[in-house]
Design a protein around this motif. Structure first.
Motif, PDB file in Angstrom:
ATOM      1  N   TYR A 134      14.881   5.707 -19.068  1.00 38.67           N
ATOM      2  CA  TYR A 134      15.567   5.730 -17.782  1.00 38.67           C
ATOM      3  C   TYR A 134      16.226   4.373 -17.527  1.00 38.67           C
ATOM      4  N   PRO A 135      17.563   4.339 -17.449  1.00 35.10           N
ATOM      5  CA  PRO A 135      18.261   3.060 -17.280  1.00 35.10           C
ATOM      6  C   PRO A 135      18.531   2.665 -15.833  1.00 35.10           C
ATOM      7  N   GLY A 136      18.104   3.497 -14.859  1.00 39.27           N
ATOM      8  CA  GLY A 136      18.474   3.259 -13.463  1.00 39.27           C
ATOM      9  C   GLY A 136      18.002   1.917 -12.931  1.00 39.27           C
ATOM     10  N   ASP A 137      18.830   1.335 -12.064  1.00 39.05           N
ATOM     11  CA  ASP A 137      18.493   0.033 -11.469  1.00 39.05           C
ATOM     12  C   ASP A 137      17.263   0.090 -10.578  1.00 39.05           C
ATOM     13  N   TYR A 138      16.862   1.306 -10.165  1.00 38.05           N
ATOM     14  CA  TYR A 138      15.702   1.428  -9.281  1.00 38.05           C
ATOM     15  C   TYR A 138      14.418   0.906  -9.941  1.00 38.05           C
ATOM     16  N   LEU A 139      14.442   0.737 -11.277  1.00 39.20           N
ATOM     17  CA  LEU A 139      13.254   0.225 -11.969  1.00 39.20           C
ATOM     18  C   LEU A 139      13.227  -1.301 -12.047  1.00 39.20           C
ATOM     19  N   ILE A 140      14.321  -1.957 -11.638  1.00 43.90           N
ATOM     20  CA  ILE A 140      14.350  -3.421 -11.693  1.00 43.90           C
ATOM     21  C   ILE A 140      13.261  -4.039 -10.810  1.00 43.90           C
ATOM     22  N   PRO A 141      13.125  -3.627  -9.529  1.00 45.09           N
ATOM     23  CA  PRO A 141      12.044  -4.207  -8.718  1.00 45.09           C
ATOM     24  C   PRO A 141      10.655  -3.845  -9.229  1.00 45.09           C
ATOM     25  N   VAL A 142      10.536  -2.703  -9.909  1.00 48.72           N
ATOM     26  CA  VAL A 142       9.234  -2.330 -10.467  1.00 48.72           C
ATOM     27  C   VAL A 142       8.861  -3.290 -11.598  1.00 48.72           C
ATOM     28  N   GLY A 143       9.850  -3.590 -12.450  1.00 45.80           N
ATOM     29  CA  GLY A 143       9.612  -4.553 -13.513  1.00 45.80           C
ATOM     30  C   GLY A 143       9.259  -5.922 -12.971  1.00 45.80           C
ATOM     31  N   LYS A 144       9.915  -6.328 -11.901  1.00 45.47           N
ATOM     32  CA  LYS A 144       9.622  -7.630 -11.288  1.00 45.47           C
ATOM     33  C   LYS A 144       8.210  -7.664 -10.726  1.00 45.47           C
ATOM     34  N   ALA A 145       7.790  -6.544 -10.102  1.00 49.06           N
ATOM     35  CA  ALA A 145       6.442  -6.483  -9.551  1.00 49.06           C
ATOM     36  C   ALA A 145       5.395  -6.592 -10.657  1.00 49.06           C
ATOM     37  N   LEU A 146       5.661  -5.964 -11.805  1.00 47.49           N
ATOM     38  CA  LEU A 146       4.742  -6.090 -12.941  1.00 47.49           C
ATOM     39  C   LEU A 146       4.686  -7.526 -13.436  1.00 47.49           C
ATOM     40  N   ALA A 147       5.844  -8.176 -13.474  1.00 45.22           N
ATOM     41  CA  ALA A 147       5.881  -9.574 -13.919  1.00 45.22           C
ATOM     42  C   ALA A 147       5.127 -10.480 -12.949  1.00 45.22           C
ATOM     43  N   ASP A 148       5.268 -10.201 -11.653  1.00 45.60           N
ATOM     44  CA  ASP A 148       4.555 -10.998 -10.655  1.00 45.60           C
ATOM     45  C   ASP A 148       3.046 -10.837 -10.788  1.00 45.60           C
ATOM     46  N   ARG A 159       0.617   1.755 -11.599  1.00 43.01           N
ATOM     47  CA  ARG A 159       1.440   0.926 -10.719  1.00 43.01           C
ATOM     48  C   ARG A 159       2.862   1.450 -10.649  1.00 43.01           C
ATOM     49  N   VAL A 160       3.379   1.884 -11.800  1.00 41.39           N
ATOM     50  CA  VAL A 160       4.738   2.421 -11.837  1.00 41.39           C
ATOM     51  C   VAL A 160       4.799   3.728 -11.046  1.00 41.39           C
ATOM     52  N   LEU A 161       3.798   4.592 -11.245  1.00 40.44           N
ATOM     53  CA  LEU A 161       3.757   5.852 -10.500  1.00 40.44           C
ATOM     54  C   LEU A 161       3.679   5.602  -9.002  1.00 40.44           C
ATOM     55  N   ALA A 162       2.827   4.659  -8.600  1.00 42.31           N
ATOM     56  CA  ALA A 162       2.692   4.353  -7.174  1.00 42.31           C
ATOM     57  C   ALA A 162       4.015   3.861  -6.602  1.00 42.31           C
ATOM     58  N   ALA A 163       4.728   3.039  -7.373  1.00 40.35           N
ATOM     59  CA  ALA A 163       6.019   2.533  -6.900  1.00 40.35           C
ATOM     60  C   ALA A 163       7.027   3.663  -6.757  1.00 40.35           C
ATOM     61  N   MET A 164       7.021   4.607  -7.704  1.00 41.30           N
ATOM     62  CA  MET A 164       7.956   5.729  -7.627  1.00 41.30           C
ATOM     63  C   MET A 164       7.631   6.642  -6.444  1.00 41.30           C
ATOM     64  N   MET A 165       6.343   6.852  -6.193  1.00 40.89           N
ATOM     65  CA  MET A 165       5.981   7.699  -5.051  1.00 40.89           C
ATOM     66  C   MET A 165       6.355   7.039  -3.728  1.00 40.89           C
ATOM     67  N   GLU A 166       6.228   5.738  -3.634  1.00 41.96           N
ATOM     68  CA  GLU A 166       6.667   5.045  -2.423  1.00 41.96           C
ATOM     69  C   GLU A 166       8.174   5.180  -2.249  1.00 41.96           C
ATOM     70  N   LEU A 167       8.904   5.139  -3.359  1.00 38.42           N
ATOM     71  CA  LEU A 167      10.357   5.313  -3.318  1.00 38.42           C
ATOM     72  C   LEU A 167      10.706   6.720  -2.831  1.00 38.42           C
ATOM     73  N   ILE A 168       9.986   7.716  -3.365  1.00 38.58           N
ATOM     74  CA  ILE A 168      10.236   9.101  -2.973  1.00 38.58           C
ATOM     75  C   ILE A 168       9.889   9.321  -1.504  1.00 38.58           C
ATOM     76  N   LYS A 169       8.757   8.777  -1.056  1.00 38.73           N
ATOM     77  CA  LYS A 169       8.364   8.924   0.343  1.00 38.73           C
ATOM     78  C   LYS A 169       9.387   8.275   1.280  1.00 38.73           C
ATOM     79  N   ALA A 170       9.945   7.148   0.852  1.00 39.39           N
ATOM     80  CA  ALA A 170      10.965   6.486   1.669  1.00 39.39           C
ATOM     81  C   ALA A 170      12.219   7.355   1.757  1.00 39.39           C
ATOM     82  N   ASP A 171      12.584   7.989   0.634  1.00 42.51           N
ATOM     83  CA  ASP A 171      13.737   8.896   0.644  1.00 42.51           C
ATOM     84  C   ASP A 171      13.486  10.073   1.584  1.00 42.51           C
ATOM     85  N   LEU A 172      12.293  10.657   1.503  1.00 43.15           N
ATOM     86  CA  LEU A 172      11.957  11.791   2.362  1.00 43.15           C
ATOM     87  C   LEU A 172      11.957  11.393   3.831  1.00 43.15           C
ATOM     88  N   ALA A 173      11.497  10.171   4.101  1.00 39.28           N
ATOM     89  CA  ALA A 173      11.452   9.698   5.494  1.00 39.28           C
ATOM     90  C   ALA A 173      12.845   9.623   6.099  1.00 39.28           C
TER      91      ALA A 173
END
Length: 582
Positions: free
Chosen positions: A198-212, A233-247
């Motif tokens: 998956y090349p989407g930019d939405y994974l950039i902050p996830v990668g940064k969080a892993l690095a942190d 951690r990646v799954l949790a980040a994606m679910m937060e993204l999905i919940k934000a979209d639904l909100a």
């Protein structure tokens, strides 16, 4: 007040008095509805034709006897026998006046019912793979499921909104590998994302969080260990993204059910398969190759562990184990729906995408089997949505990174337009979502047309305050208005439409079809706009007449009834009812 339900009861009582032996089952099949041709009356019933044959009588004979029972009824001005035995009723003016009084008294509860009798219903919707932000392909099912849940609640069901997290498949590993590449990028590496990730930019902050969190420590670990550490951690980040979209669409769920909890030694799939064996629902056998299909990649000519799906209405029996010994997706589906039944749900509704149309019979078979026929499931398929802008369709692909997200759509046109337009068509019909249309402030834009009707109703009260200063326009004053002054054909056309609301919403709930609510509020808006336009041409039809304050109050009570019912319908759809439109 539901005049259709009221007259259904009165017709049934009249039949029972005429024919004491008529069964309750027959009486339950009686329908009272608006006649197809409004010129035939206000109500029509098939009662005589329902009971005539079992009673050994001619339908017109029964209809004539039934009509005689309503002679002299103060609520009925005439009853006519039509065709093979239909009865057409014309109602007296006071009945329509009582409808307006009922709306004033019941307010937000007008149309609300208890047909669900508090029965528990599980509505599962969205259930998108947690591999990125939600795209418009998920949005229709999300909006449909949310509106359906609200509709069921409005009709007296105890509803649980559920999201099934598909977090046990190989796509989650693909997602995690993609995030680990972004992790490397966050650490300063130059990355190249290979095909299949998956090349989407939405994974950039996830990668940064892993690095942190991990620094560079994951770089030295074997891939399977790094995947194991990063996956949750990646799954949790994606679910937060999905919940934000639904909100953004005002959508919420009470339950998020993880597929992974079904797997593993002693998990629900293991116990479910063991239970199926004990019940004799599993056997070892061969499957016939799919008929009419040349691509047989998913079919294997071997002895397999099979579920007796055909015993429960499916077209074929279904495999439970793959050749490598792992469970099939359908095995997980059976276990998952068994958990629903064991959680106390005897009514289930699954909202699925267009690519799941082949799942209907197998899911129905699964639910019937695991509940021994006590539970039922309705699988609602939402067809594709094609986004149009400037005459060109958008294309989307989650893997390519070129996707149109829920956030994109909502930011472009707003949540109200998104929700209403996706509900203004049957869920099983494909549709175009035209960005240009939903931003127009014209009658061709359905959501604007309906919201404008509500805003226009509110504006009528502002005109009354301006032209009739000092006149009491409170709810109490409207409730005490001389409703009997409402008597012109144009006024009564509106009242008849308002009277239909309880029947419409009950029918929509029974059929699991929230689009009926969208269609209804659009029809009501059209009738209101039409009356308003006639008032521009004829002083006698205007809502506000300073020379006749009592007639004005009566008509304002009518306007307020229209406003209230529009609000009630729009709330089910999850759409706001603005008092003014810019």
């Amino acid at each position: 007040m539901d005049i259709f339900a009221l007259f259904s009861t009165r017709v049934a009582d009249a039949l029972k008095s005429l024919y004491p032996d008529v069964s309750a089952e027959l009486l339950a099949r009686i329908v009272v509805e608006p006649p197809r041709d409004a010129g035939h009356g206000d109500l029509s019933t098939n009662a005589a034709m329902v009971v005539a044959k079992p009673l050994g009588k001619n339908p017109r004979e029964v209809a004539t006897a039934l009509a005689a029972r309503f002679e002299g009824d103060a609520d009925v001005t005439s009853v006519e026998v039509a065709g093979p035995g239909f009865l057409n009723f014309r109602l007296a003016l006071p009945v329509w006046h009582e409808v307006l009084r009922a709306i004033a008294a019941e307010g937000a509860d007008y149309g609300r019912s208890n047909i669900g009798k508090g029965e528990r219903v599980n509505v599962e919707y969205v259930s998108a793979n947690p591999t990125g932000p939600m795209h418009v392909g998920h949005t229709r099912g999300a909006v449909f499921g949310d509106a359906l849940a609200s509709l069921m609640e409005y009709s007296g069901y105890d509803v649980t909104r559920e999201y099934y997290i598909n977090d046990a498949g190989g796509q989650v590993d693909v997602l995690t590998r993609s995030a680990l590449l972004r992790y490397r990028e966050a650490l300063g590496e130059t990355i190249d994302i290979p095909p299949g990730l998956y090349p989407g930019d939405y994974l950039i902050p996830v990668g940064k969080a892993l690095a942190d969190e991990f620094g560079a420590s994951l770089l030295d670990k074997p891939e399977d260990e790094a995947l194991a550490l990063a996956k949750d951690r990646v799954l949790a980040a994606m679910m937060e993204l999905i919940k934000a979209d639904l909100a953004k669409l005002g959508i919420r769920h009470e339950v998020f059910f993880s597929e992974r909890t079904l797997h593993g030694q002693g998990g629900d799939i293991d116990t479910t398969i063991d239970w199926l064996r004990e019940q004799g629902m599993v056997y070892q056998g061969r499957l016939e190759p799919p008929k009419g299909k040349t691509d047989l990649d998913d079919w294997e000519d071997r002895i397999q562990t099979l579920f007796r799906a055909t015993d429960y209405g499916d077209d074929v029996d279904r495999a439970l184990l793959k050749s490598d010994g792992s469970y099939t997706y359908f095995a997980a589906d059976i276990a998952y729906h068994r958990t629903k039944y064991m959680r106390g749900f005897k009514h289930m509704i699954n909202v699925l995408g267009a690519d799941h149309s082949g799942y209907v019979k197998r899911l129905q078979a699964a639910v019937k089997a695991v509940s021994h026929g006590e539970a039922d499931i309705d699988v609602k398929i939402c067809q594709l949505v094609r986004l149009m802008k400037n005459g060109e369709p958008f294309k989307m692909s989650k893997r390519s990174g070129d996707l149109v997200t829920v956030a994109d759509v909502v930011d472009e046109v707003g949540p109200d337009a998104t929700r209403f337009m996706l509900l203004f068509r049957r869920n099983d019909a494909a549709m175009d979502f035209d960005f240009d249309l939903v931003k127009e402030q014209t009658r061709d834009n359905p959501v604007f047309y309906v919201q404008y009707a509500h805003a226009r109703a509110c504006s009528v009260f502002r005109v009354a305050e301006r032209d009739m200063p000092g006149v009491d326009l409170s709810k109490a004053a409207l409730a005490a208005a001389e409703i009997e002054r409402i008597e012109t054909p144009d006024e009564l056309e509106l009242v008849r439409l308002l009277a239909a609301w309880p029947r419409v919403v009950a029918g929509a709930a029974a059929a699991h079809e929230p689009h009926r609510v969208a269609f209804y509020v659009h029809d009501l808006a059209a009738a209101f706009h039409g009356f308003w336009a006639k008032g521009k041409e004829s002083i006698g039809l205007r809502f506000v007449n300073a020379d006749d304050p009592m007639l004005t109050l009566a008509r304002l009570a009518l306007v307020d009834a229209v406003r209230q019912v529009l609000v009630n319908g729009l709330q089910i759809l999850g759409v706001t009812a603005p008092e003014e439109l810019s």
